[in-house]
Design an enzyme around this catalytic site. Structure first.
Site, short mmCIF file in Angstrom:
data_model
loop_
_atom_site.label_atom_id
_atom_site.label_comp_id
_atom_site.label_asym_id
_atom_site.label_seq_id
_atom_site.Cartn_x
_atom_site.Cartn_y
_atom_site.Cartn_z
N LYS A 81 -31.85 -19.78 -31.87
CA LYS A 81 -32.40 -20.04 -33.13
C LYS A 81 -31.78 -21.83 -33.33
CE LYS A 81 -33.05 -19.39 -38.01
NZ LYS A 81 -32.97 -18.38 -39.18
N SER A 156 -36.84 -16.62 -41.61
CA SER A 156 -36.77 -17.95 -40.87
C SER A 156 -36.70 -18.10 -39.33
CB SER A 156 -35.73 -18.85 -41.48
OG SER A 156 -34.31 -18.17 -41.49
N SER A 180 -33.83 -13.04 -42.90
CA SER A 180 -34.32 -14.00 -41.88
C SER A 180 -34.44 -13.46 -40.16
CB SER A 180 -33.73 -15.47 -41.88
OG SER A 180 -34.23 -16.29 -42.75
N1 GLN Z 1 -36.89 -15.61 -46.75
C1 GLN Z 1 -35.55 -15.81 -47.46
C2 GLN Z 1 -35.63 -17.43 -48.09
O1 GLN Z 1 -36.20 -18.06 -47.83
C3 GLN Z 1 -34.41 -15.58 -46.47
C4 GLN Z 1 -33.87 -16.87 -45.55
C5 GLN Z 1 -33.07 -16.44 -44.70
O2 GLN Z 1 -32.48 -15.19 -44.50
N2 GLN Z 1 -32.28 -17.47 -43.96
O3 GLN Z 1 -34.34 -17.41 -48.47
#
Ligand code: GLN
Length: 476
Positions: A81, A156, A180
């Site tokens: 990532k 994400s 994410s």
């Molecule tokens: N979808 C969640 C958010 O927007 C999780 C993001 C994440 O785990 N980095 O905060």
């Protein structure tokens, strides 16, 4: 060309050792697939030009056959990532503000994978600074779901998951602050693990919410997830919140008591998701496990708590991106205007929204009403889990309330996007480990869209997640 569609870390390792193919041949196969599929899927932000050179080094290790120099990850091609530092390479967090930022050191997870002889194929697309659940908040366009490219990969860590799902890497690392790793894994039919808070060092991850962030593996099988977890876990002197597990994994209980918080699954869940979830429970029961209802009295507040605490941490973590210390810079008439122009120009809309929300909940006069209340409720949630784990070995839910949605479907409605995190944020708030394992599909417009089954266990009991995760895989 090697058929990588059925390959796992375990089987690839066997082939590499037996000499059926070399790491260079394996890497070349992945590079060819990436060249073919990435223009449509947009999983990778960058493919590293020295991937084959890394593979050559792995082949030298494998050929030497020296004890201790080869392990299960030697020669295994990974996707990383875009928020995990690799020395000398750009780590951009898919943000314009870090577009040209080169990491000056390795993250601990990077270092451990390098020592194991893994190959880094490239860095993957993500929601900017990991804020989002679809990769549509990336400054570089959304990552498409390889199962149905009109749909999102999830986020994400969508790029990392799509890279593995399109056979553009054998495994990947993502980060999970509120789901994410697990949510995109569930959307693309992969296994995603969010380890116990502290199980893996956060040193060298670009921070989002420091009290919630964990790196986690994305793989095709639970066994592969376990291999990577065992390689990257452990206490690290550079992260004071990291710790070694006291559990050896030897205390395995063959029949588990599985808790289901049914009171939390009353509304807002897709009927196919619910049906598949109940079917999976039935299969686990048939496999000899016991299913019981479990009560988590405060879980209804999880999402609200997350969307107060997380932005608070975001606002303070992202203060460092001021145009002076790191990355892009816009010139104003004085320092304040430099800050405002830089952050206004190079940070995306969702990132700015969260910084503003976070600054608000931390500000004098509102701190007690918002941040303080959210922290107090987080403590109640932790107590709920301690109580629940006196009665059950694991707690299970669907990973996401819906299968993957269409690109653009929720992009203009942040609240509906936040609601997609309903089942995943709690594990981060409480710090317990959670895994998403593929458990079936829901048909939409003729496409079988993957669904995920989420398992949560007590702190540092990843061993139970792997144990039950393998059962879910086998009954699927
Ligand atoms: N979808 C969640 C958010 O927007 C999780 C993001 C994440 O785990 N980095 O905060």
């Amino acid at each position: 060309m090697i058929d990588v569609s059925k390959l796992t870390i375990e089987s690839a390792h066997d082939h590499l050792i037996k000499g059926d193919f070399t790491a260079v041949e394996l890497t070349q196969t992945y590079l060819d697939i990436i060249a073919k599929k990435n223009p449509e899927i947009n999983a990778y932000r960058e493919v590293f030009v020295d991937a084959l050179e890394q593979a050559k080094q792995a082949d030298i290790k494998i050929k030497s056959g020296k004890v201790g120099s080869v392990n299960l990850l030697t020669g295994i091609p990974f996707a990383m990532k875009d928020n995990i530092l690799i020395e000398g390479r750009i780590a951009g967090a898919s943000s314009k503000i870090l577009e040209n930022y080169k990491a000056s050191y390795d993250a601990t997870v990077t270092k451990k994978l390098k020592e194991a002889g893994a190959i880094f194929l490239g860095r993957t697309n993500m929601d900017e600074f990991a804020m989002g659940g679809s990769t549509e908040n990336s400054a570089y366009g959304a990552t498409r779901n390889p199962v149905d490219p009109t749909r999102v990969s999830g986020g994400s860590s969508g790029g990392s998951v799509a890279a593995v799902a399109m056979d553009g890497a054998l495994a990947a690392l993502g980060t999970d602050t509120g789901g994410s790793v697990r949510q995109p894994a569930s959307f693309c039919g992969m296994v995603g693990l969010k380890p116990t808070y502290g199980a893996i060092s956060r040193y060298g991850l670009i921070a989002m919410g420091s009290s919630l962030d964990q790196a986690g593996p994305i793989t095709k099988t639970v066994a592969d997830s376990e291999i990577i977890f065992n390689t990257i876990k452990g206490k690290d002197k550079y992260d004071s919140t990291s710790a070694d597990s006291l559990f050896t994994g030897k205390e395995e209980k063959l029949k588990l008591t599985i808790g289901v918080p049914r009171h939390f699954m009353k509304e807002g869940i897709d009927v196919d998701v619910l049906k598949n979830f109940e079917e999976t429970l039935k299969k686990l029961e048939n496999a000899g496990h016991t299913i019981v209802d479990v009560s988590l009295p405060n879980i209804d507040y999880s999402l609200a708590v997350y969307y107060v605490l997380m932005p608070a941490e975001v606002s303070s973590n992202l203060a460092r991106f001021d145009g002076i210390k790191y990355g892009a810079h816009a010139d104003g008439k004085d320092l304040l205007e430099d800050y405002m122009l830089t952050r206004g120009q190079f940070l995306g809309k969702e990132v700015r929204r969260r910084i503003i929300l976070g600054t608000y909940v931390l500000s004098t006069g509102y701190y007690d009403a918002y941040y303080g209340k959210a922290r107090a409720t987080q403590n109640l949630l932790k107590k709920d889990f301690i109580e629940a784990f006196k009665e059950v070995d694991v707690i299970v839910t669907p990973t996401s309330p819906t299968p993957s949605f269409k690109v653009g479907e929720k992009a203009s409605d942040p609240l509906s996007m936040y609601l997609a995190d309903i089942f995943t944020v709690t594990a981060n708030l409480v710090g317990v480990p959670a895994i998403s394992v593929p458990c079936g599909t829901a048909n939409r417009e003729g496409k079988d869209l993957p669904l995920g089954f989420q398992i949560m266990a007590p702190h540092f009991r990843e061993d139970i997640l792997f144990q039950l995760g393998k059962v879910v895989e086998s009954v699927r």
